[in-house]
Design an enzyme around this catalytic site. Sequence first.
Site, PDB file in Angstrom:
ATOM      1  N   ARG A  90    -161.710 -90.801  12.432  1.00  0.00           N
ATOM      2  CA  ARG A  90    -162.952 -91.189  11.753  1.00  0.00           C
ATOM      3  C   ARG A  90    -163.952 -91.805  12.722  1.00  0.00           C
ATOM      4  O   ARG A  90    -164.798 -92.605  12.337  1.00  0.00           O
ATOM      5  CB  ARG A  90    -162.651 -92.151  10.607  1.00  0.00           C
ATOM      6  CG  ARG A  90    -161.875 -93.397  10.986  1.00  0.00           C
ATOM      7  CD  ARG A  90    -161.725 -94.313   9.791  1.00  0.00           C
ATOM      8  NE  ARG A  90    -160.908 -95.475  10.109  1.00  0.00           N
ATOM      9  CZ  ARG A  90    -160.832 -96.555   9.354  1.00  0.00           C
ATOM     10  NH1 ARG A  90    -161.531 -96.624   8.237  1.00  0.00           N
ATOM     11  NH2 ARG A  90    -160.068 -97.564   9.692  1.00  0.00           N
ATOM     12  N   LYS A 105    -168.069 -95.098  13.586  1.00  0.00           N
ATOM     13  CA  LYS A 105    -166.780 -95.152  12.917  1.00  0.00           C
ATOM     14  C   LYS A 105    -167.008 -95.042  11.409  1.00  0.00           C
ATOM     15  O   LYS A 105    -167.687 -95.870  10.812  1.00  0.00           O
ATOM     16  CB  LYS A 105    -166.073 -96.471  13.240  1.00  0.00           C
ATOM     17  CG  LYS A 105    -164.652 -96.564  12.675  1.00  0.00           C
ATOM     18  CD  LYS A 105    -163.978 -97.823  13.178  1.00  0.00           C
ATOM     19  CE  LYS A 105    -162.559 -97.947  12.639  1.00  0.00           C
ATOM     20  NZ  LYS A 105    -161.876 -99.153  13.167  1.00  0.00           N
ATOM     21  N   GLY A 118    -162.006 -89.360   6.978  1.00  0.00           N
ATOM     22  CA  GLY A 118    -162.982 -89.624   8.022  1.00  0.00           C
ATOM     23  C   GLY A 118    -163.974 -90.723   7.699  1.00  0.00           C
ATOM     24  O   GLY A 118    -164.904 -90.964   8.463  1.00  0.00           O
ATOM     25  N   ARG A 168    -170.350 -98.731  17.093  1.00  0.00           N
ATOM     26  CA  ARG A 168    -169.766 -99.614  18.092  1.00  0.00           C
ATOM     27  C   ARG A 168    -170.035 -99.096  19.498  1.00  0.00           C
ATOM     28  O   ARG A 168    -170.290 -97.899  19.702  1.00  0.00           O
ATOM     29  CB  ARG A 168    -168.276 -99.806  17.842  1.00  0.00           C
ATOM     30  CG  ARG A 168    -167.426 -98.569  17.753  1.00  0.00           C
ATOM     31  CD  ARG A 168    -166.009 -98.942  17.294  1.00  0.00           C
ATOM     32  NE  ARG A 168    -165.091 -97.814  17.405  1.00  0.00           N
ATOM     33  CZ  ARG A 168    -163.793 -97.888  17.140  1.00  0.00           C
ATOM     34  NH1 ARG A 168    -163.263 -99.040  16.763  1.00  0.00           N
ATOM     35  NH2 ARG A 168    -163.008 -96.828  17.251  1.00  0.00           N
ATOM     36  N   ARG A 175    -158.292 -94.556  26.006  1.00  0.00           N
ATOM     37  CA  ARG A 175    -157.127 -95.338  25.618  1.00  0.00           C
ATOM     38  C   ARG A 175    -155.898 -94.903  26.414  1.00  0.00           C
ATOM     39  O   ARG A 175    -155.890 -93.828  27.023  1.00  0.00           O
ATOM     40  CB  ARG A 175    -156.819 -95.102  24.127  1.00  0.00           C
ATOM     41  CG  ARG A 175    -158.008 -95.291  23.212  1.00  0.00           C
ATOM     42  CD  ARG A 175    -157.876 -94.390  21.962  1.00  0.00           C
ATOM     43  NE  ARG A 175    -159.013 -94.555  21.075  1.00  0.00           N
ATOM     44  CZ  ARG A 175    -159.054 -95.419  20.068  1.00  0.00           C
ATOM     45  NH1 ARG A 175    -157.994 -96.150  19.803  1.00  0.00           N
ATOM     46  NH2 ARG A 175    -160.131 -95.542  19.324  1.00  0.00           N
ATOM     47  N   ASP A 244    -151.804 -96.013  21.232  1.00  0.00           N
ATOM     48  CA  ASP A 244    -153.087 -95.326  21.102  1.00  0.00           C
ATOM     49  C   ASP A 244    -154.224 -96.292  20.769  1.00  0.00           C
ATOM     50  O   ASP A 244    -155.389 -95.887  20.736  1.00  0.00           O
ATOM     51  CB  ASP A 244    -153.012 -94.230  20.035  1.00  0.00           C
ATOM     52  CG  ASP A 244    -152.602 -94.762  18.677  1.00  0.00           C
ATOM     53  OD1 ASP A 244    -151.429 -95.143  18.537  1.00  0.00           O
ATOM     54  OD2 ASP A 244    -153.439 -94.805  17.756  1.00  0.00           O
ATOM     55  N   ASN A 245    -153.900 -97.565  20.522  1.00  0.00           N
ATOM     56  CA  ASN A 245    -154.919 -98.576  20.242  1.00  0.00           C
ATOM     57  C   ASN A 245    -155.154 -99.502  21.426  1.00  0.00           C
ATOM     58  O   ASN A 245    -155.711-100.589  21.248  1.00  0.00           O
ATOM     59  CB  ASN A 245    -154.509 -99.423  19.028  1.00  0.00           C
ATOM     60  CG  ASN A 245    -154.536 -98.635  17.732  1.00  0.00           C
ATOM     61  OD1 ASN A 245    -155.183 -97.604  17.638  1.00  0.00           O
ATOM     62  ND2 ASN A 245    -153.829 -99.124  16.727  1.00  0.00           N
TER      63      ASN A 245
END
Length: 488
Positions: A90, A105, A118, A168, A175, A244-245
Amino acid sequence: MAFTLSGNDACQATLPTPIPNPYWVAFSPSSAKLVGIDLDENHLPVDKTWLEVLSGNGLNTANHQFPNPMATAYSGHQFGVWAGQLGDGRAILLGDIASQELQLKGAGITRFSRMGDGRAVLRSSIREFLCSESMHALGIPTTRALSIVGSDMPVRRETLETAAVCARLAPSFIRVGHFEHYASLQNHARLKELADYLIEIHYPESLQTDEPYLELFKRICARNANLVAQWQAVGFCHGVLNSDNISVLGLTIDYGPFGFLDQFQIDHICNHSDQGGRYAYHRQPQIMHWNMACLASAMIPLLELRHGEKEAQDLLRSALEEFPNTYARAWQSLFRNKLGFSTEQDRDVALIERLLQAMHDSKVDFTNFFRNLGKLKSKLPISQISLRDDFIDRDAIDLWFVDYLARLQSESSNDSERHLAMNRVNPKYILRNHLAQFAIEQAQKKDFSEVSKLLKILSNPFDDQPEFASYSLAPPPDMDMVEVSCSS
């Protein structure tokens, strides 16, 4: 400059999906200044076309064009288990503005959305917006939040809510999961392109060594070790530290089920989906170390060509072993500063740990205790220290205060100077869950004034701001120890 790979399906051109009747919910003057957007007296863009761009309904303003929006694939480990391909489900990267990447986002479905819609909701967008800007003001590396655009379009999460798009900013949104993606596909050419891009744009000092890829890994590790130490020092819980974060620039990214500690509990879990407490407060350093091990595994092919597999593994393993040392140095320095120490002494760590244990046992408010500790007079009799009243075991905390005051006197601490120094590192204001929730409830009634007020307060977290003193108070009993979900 955003990282793109021409002809590579891991970076797919993706247009935002428009939302009906968009309206401004919030705009960050600080982030606007960062990217050169002029604001009017209401702190909204002078150029009205920004509403179309930041809602996902258009791609051009008077001064900026975003002709190549895209979403990217990445892979990763979620709750310690390999999850395979993931991606920007998303999030849509519009492009570059003033050396920052601009990402929307909640702007609609992408190829990597899997079963998702999404979209983002107003609730989660407000939380991310406020926390991003709060963390920046606290001096903690983070992605930034530029704006929230709302719409009355319904979106279903646990209940039916309304849609929002959060814009953002970051120098890069790359990442650990991007490295894992190419490594899992054994696409070593793309893996090398990714590493070379990072070195060229964000880690050029790595080129000054004989081992640029190893140096890149070391520097990513160091940034993230320092980052998690800063989280611990302000009582911030990320809530979902999947690989992944994790940003390779050492930024706080992906604000979901996060929370700041109110009552100090060393094992506090802020994410109600985290049944085993994998991402509890006290485990965050260990988990970040584990994520750096995931990165090391993904980067083995970059060192193999020169060293072979075993030596590549040994080099990365040796570099990885520095993470706990880097973290420990940062953590100790930050907590020494929180306690007002200007020197290092051998027994400091034991003193810090005794305090944290006592705070845990008595569920003392983390932020308020450290802020109020700065007011302590070093020659005050122990019996007159009001902070003792926060603790159940009075004898234990009295012994701690005896040792603490002796420690201050050992370096001839000046009360006034120490108070000022401690106020510079111990915030008075953090984004407590009950404050965010009230702002959300007001915003759901189309009253966005509380969001703006919180943004103003949290943008100056170390200032007293006496007119907003109530915003520094601990939450009411029914809001203690709140856990939130990944859709929050």
